[in-house]
Design an enzyme around this catalytic site. Structure first.
Site, PDB file in Angstrom:
ATOM      1  N   ARG A   1       5.366  -7.688  -0.730  1.00  0.00           N
ATOM      2  CA  ARG A   1       5.609  -6.367  -1.321  1.00  0.00           C
ATOM      3  C   ARG A   1       5.328  -6.344  -2.824  1.00  0.00           C
ATOM      4  NH1 ARG A   1      11.063  -4.085   1.749  1.00  0.00           N
ATOM      5  NH2 ARG A   1       9.945  -3.111   3.466  1.00  0.00           N
TER       6      ARG A   1
ATOM      7  N   GLY B   1      11.035   0.076   8.816  1.00  0.00           N
ATOM      8  CA  GLY B   1      11.558   1.391   9.190  1.00  0.00           C
ATOM      9  C   GLY B   1      10.630   2.515   8.743  1.00  0.00           C
TER      10      GLY B   1
ATOM     11  N   LYS C   1      16.335  -4.149  21.272  1.00  0.00           N
ATOM     12  CA  LYS C   1      16.896  -2.796  21.312  1.00  0.00           C
ATOM     13  C   LYS C   1      15.961  -1.593  21.527  1.00  0.00           C
ATOM     14  CE  LYS C   1      20.683  -1.893  20.108  1.00  0.00           C
ATOM     15  NZ  LYS C   1      21.966  -1.422  19.721  1.00  0.00           N
TER      16      LYS C   1
ATOM     17  N   GLY D   1       8.929  -5.508  10.527  1.00  0.00           N
ATOM     18  CA  GLY D   1       9.213  -6.804   9.922  1.00  0.00           C
ATOM     19  C   GLY D   1       8.840  -8.020  10.749  1.00  0.00           C
TER      20      GLY D   1
HETATM   21  C1  3PG Z   1      13.509  -2.024   3.643  1.00  0.00           C
HETATM   22  O1  3PG Z   1      13.302  -3.217   3.401  1.00  0.00           O
HETATM   23  O2  3PG Z   1      13.786  -1.616   4.770  1.00  0.00           O
HETATM   24  C2  3PG Z   1      13.346  -1.042   2.524  1.00  0.00           C
HETATM   25  O3  3PG Z   1      13.225  -1.713   1.293  1.00  0.00           O
HETATM   26  C3  3PG Z   1      14.499  -0.067   2.503  1.00  0.00           C
HETATM   27  O4  3PG Z   1      15.695  -0.751   2.379  1.00  0.00           O
HETATM   28  P1  3PG Z   1      16.969  -0.263   3.198  1.00  0.00           P
HETATM   29  O5  3PG Z   1      16.667  -0.447   4.641  1.00  0.00           O
HETATM   30  O6  3PG Z   1      18.101  -1.125   2.705  1.00  0.00           O
HETATM   31  O7  3PG Z   1      17.173   1.184   2.850  1.00  0.00           O
END
Ligand code: 3PG
Ligand code: MG
Length: 402
Positions: free
Chosen positions: A43, A380, A206, A357
Site C-alpha cells: 500500500r 473490503g 463465511k 486480502g
Molecule cells: C482496510 O485495511 O480494510 C482499510 O485500511 C480500512 O480499514 P478498516 O477496515 O479498519 O476501516
C-alpha cells in the site's frame, strides 16, 4: 460530473507552489514477531508514484495523512505511523516529518517553515471525530492544504472525515491520485460490460461476508466457481455431507437462498476435496464430493482444480476473491496456487483482477503477482465497489459535499 485525477493540467496549475493535502491508505499489516516491521509494504509502494507526481507538479509542501489500525479514537502508540514515516523517508530519499497528532499546534508552524517538505500527520484515528465523519475535524484538516488529493482506495468504503466530509472544503480543488485511478479503471473493467466469458472465482470462509458480492456477480458472470470454505455451505444446501468442515447453519440458509436464484446454474462447486481428520493434520485426497463424518475439508481436490481450470482457460475476464483452502499450510495450498498459476497463464489473453486480502497474499506468495492484470489494494473496498459500482469516498470526491 467526472472524477478528476492529478494527471489533469488544472491540478498542476493549482498545486504549483502550494500545499497539497493527500489522503492515503497506509494501513499496512505489521510483522507479528516485530511490531515495528511492516510485513507487506504494497500500500505504501503504490502511493509513491502519486507523492512523486505531486512533487513534480511543484507543490511547496505535501501533507500526507492516513489511518492505521483501529485505535478506537484514542492516542495509542501501538498504532503510531512511525514505521510508515521511516519507510516512506527511505523510499522517497527525502526527510518525512511525523507530527505528534493530526491536530497539534506545531503543525501550523511546521507548515510555515521552508524545511520539512513532506509532513505525515499522525494516525487520524487517534481522534474519534475521524470515524464520526465530523465536519469540524474535516475543516481543521482542510486548513493544512490548498488542494486535496485522495488516493486511499483501500479506505474509500469508509465515510470518515478524511475520506468523505473533507471534500466540503475543497470545491473544484479535489483530485484522485494515481492508485485510485488504476483501481477504478481496473474494477470498472469487471463491473461495466466485462469482456466475455467472465468467470469469477470466489473462496475464503463465511458466506455471510460475501453474500452481496455473490448475488451481484451472478447477474454478470458466465460462471461462478466457488471453492475454499465458502463451498461447504453450498454443498450442504444441495444435500451433500460436509463432515466436520467449517459450515454454519446461517451460511447454509444463505447458500440455499442463492441456489434458489434463476442464475443458479452459473455456480460451479467442488466435486472433490483434500481433507484431514484434524485441522491442518495429515492430508487425505478424498476423491469424492461427500465429506465423511470426522473429516475436515481444507482444499479443493485435483478434479475440481482441473474443472475450474477448464472454465478459466477460455475466460476473457477473471475476478478472483478468496483462497481455495488453507493455503498457508503447503499441503493444502495446491488449489489456491493452482488457480494463481492458471490466472498467470492467461497473461495477455484475459483481464485478471485479484481482490481481497487473503487471495492477494496468496498471489504474492506464489511469486506470480506480476502476471496478474491488477491486484487491488482494497479488501473490503474492492468488494463493495463490485457490489455497488462506486464507494462513498469516490462519490464525495466526484460530486463534492455541501
Ligand atoms: C482496510 O485495511 O480494510 C482499510 O485500511 C480500512 O480499514 P478498516 O477496515 O479498519 O476501516
Ligand atoms: Mg478492513
Amino acid at each position: 460530473m467526472a472524477l478528476k485525477f492529478i494527471t489533469e493540467e488544472s491540478f498542476k496549475t493549482q498545486a504549483k507552489d502550494k500545499k497539497v493535502l493527500a489522503r492515503f491508505d497506509f494501513n499496512v499489516p505489521m510483522d507479528k514477531n516485530n511490531p515495528t516491521k511492516i510485513a507487506d509494504t504494497t500500500r505504501i509502494d503504490e502511493a509513491i508514484p502519486t507523492i512523486k507526481a505531486i512533487l513534480e507538479a511543484g507543490a511547496k509542501k505535501v501533507i500526507l495523512m492516513s489511518h492505521f489500525g483501529r485505535p478506537k479514537g484514542k492516542i495509542d502508540m501501538a498504532y503510531s505511523l512511525e514505521p510508515v514515516a521511516t519507510y516512506l523517508a527511505e523510499a522517497l530519499g527525502m526527510e518525512v516529518t511525523l507530527t505528534e497528532t493530526a491536530l497539534d499546534r506545531g503543525i501550523k508552524t511546521l507548515l510555515g517553515l521552508n524545511e520539512s517538505k513532506i509532513v505525515l500527520l499522525q494516525n487520524l484515528r487517534f481522534h474519534p471525530e475521524e470515524e464520526a465523519n465530523d465536519r469540524d475535524f474535516a475543516r481543521t484538516l482542510s486548513t493544512y492544504g490548498d488542494v486535496f488529493v485522495f488516493d486511499a482506495f483501500g479506505a474509500a468504503h469508509r465515510k470518515h472525515a478524511s475520506t468523505y466530509e473533507i471534500n466540503a472544503f475543497f470545491k473544484n480543488k479535489a483530485y484522485g491520485g494515481l492508485l485510485l485511478q488504476r483501481e477504478v479503471e481496473s474494477l470498472d473493467r469487471v463491473t461495466n460490460n466485462p469482456a466475455k466469458p467472465f468467470v469469477a472465482v470466489v473462496g475464503g470462509s463465511k458466506v455471510s461476508d460475501k453474500i452481496k458480492i455473490i448475488e451481484a456477480l451472478l447477474t454478470s458472470v458466465d460462471k461462478l466457481l466457488i471453492g475454499g470454505a465458502m463451498a461447504y455451505p453450498f454443498l450442504k444446501a444441495k444435500g451433500h455431507t460436509v463432515g466436520n468442515s467449517l459450515c454454519s447453519d446461517e451460511d447454509v440458509s444463505l447458500a440455499k437462498r442463492i441456489l434458489g436464484m434463476p442464475s443458479k446454474n452459473k455456480i460451479v462447486l467442488p466435486s472433490d476435496h483434500i481433507v484431514s481428520l484434524t485441522f491442518g493434520g495429515a492430508p487425505i485426497d478424498l476423491g469424492q464430493t461427500n465429506i465423511e463424518e470426522g473429516q475436515i475439508g481444507l482444499d479443493i481436490g485435483p478434479s475440481t482444480l482441473a474443472n475450474f481450470n477448464d472454465y478459466l482457460a477460455t475466460a476473457k475476464t477473471v475476478l478472483w476473491n478468496g483462497p481455495m483452502g488453507l493455503f498457508e499450510n503447503p499441503v493444502y495450498s495446491k488449489g489456491t496456487f493452482g488457480i494463481a498459476k492458471t490466472l498467470a497463464s492467461l497473461q495477455g489473453k484475459a483481464f485478471t483482477l485479484v481482490g481481497g486480502g487473503d487471495s492477494v497474499a496468496a498471489v504474492n506468495q506464489s511469486g506470480l503477482a506480476s502476471k496478474m492484470s491488477h491486484i487491488s489494494t482494497g479488501g473490503g473496498a474492492s468488494l463493495e465497489y463490485i457490489e455497488n459500482g462506486t464507494l462513498p469516498g469516490i462519490q464525495a470526491l466526484k460530486f463534492g459535499i455541501d
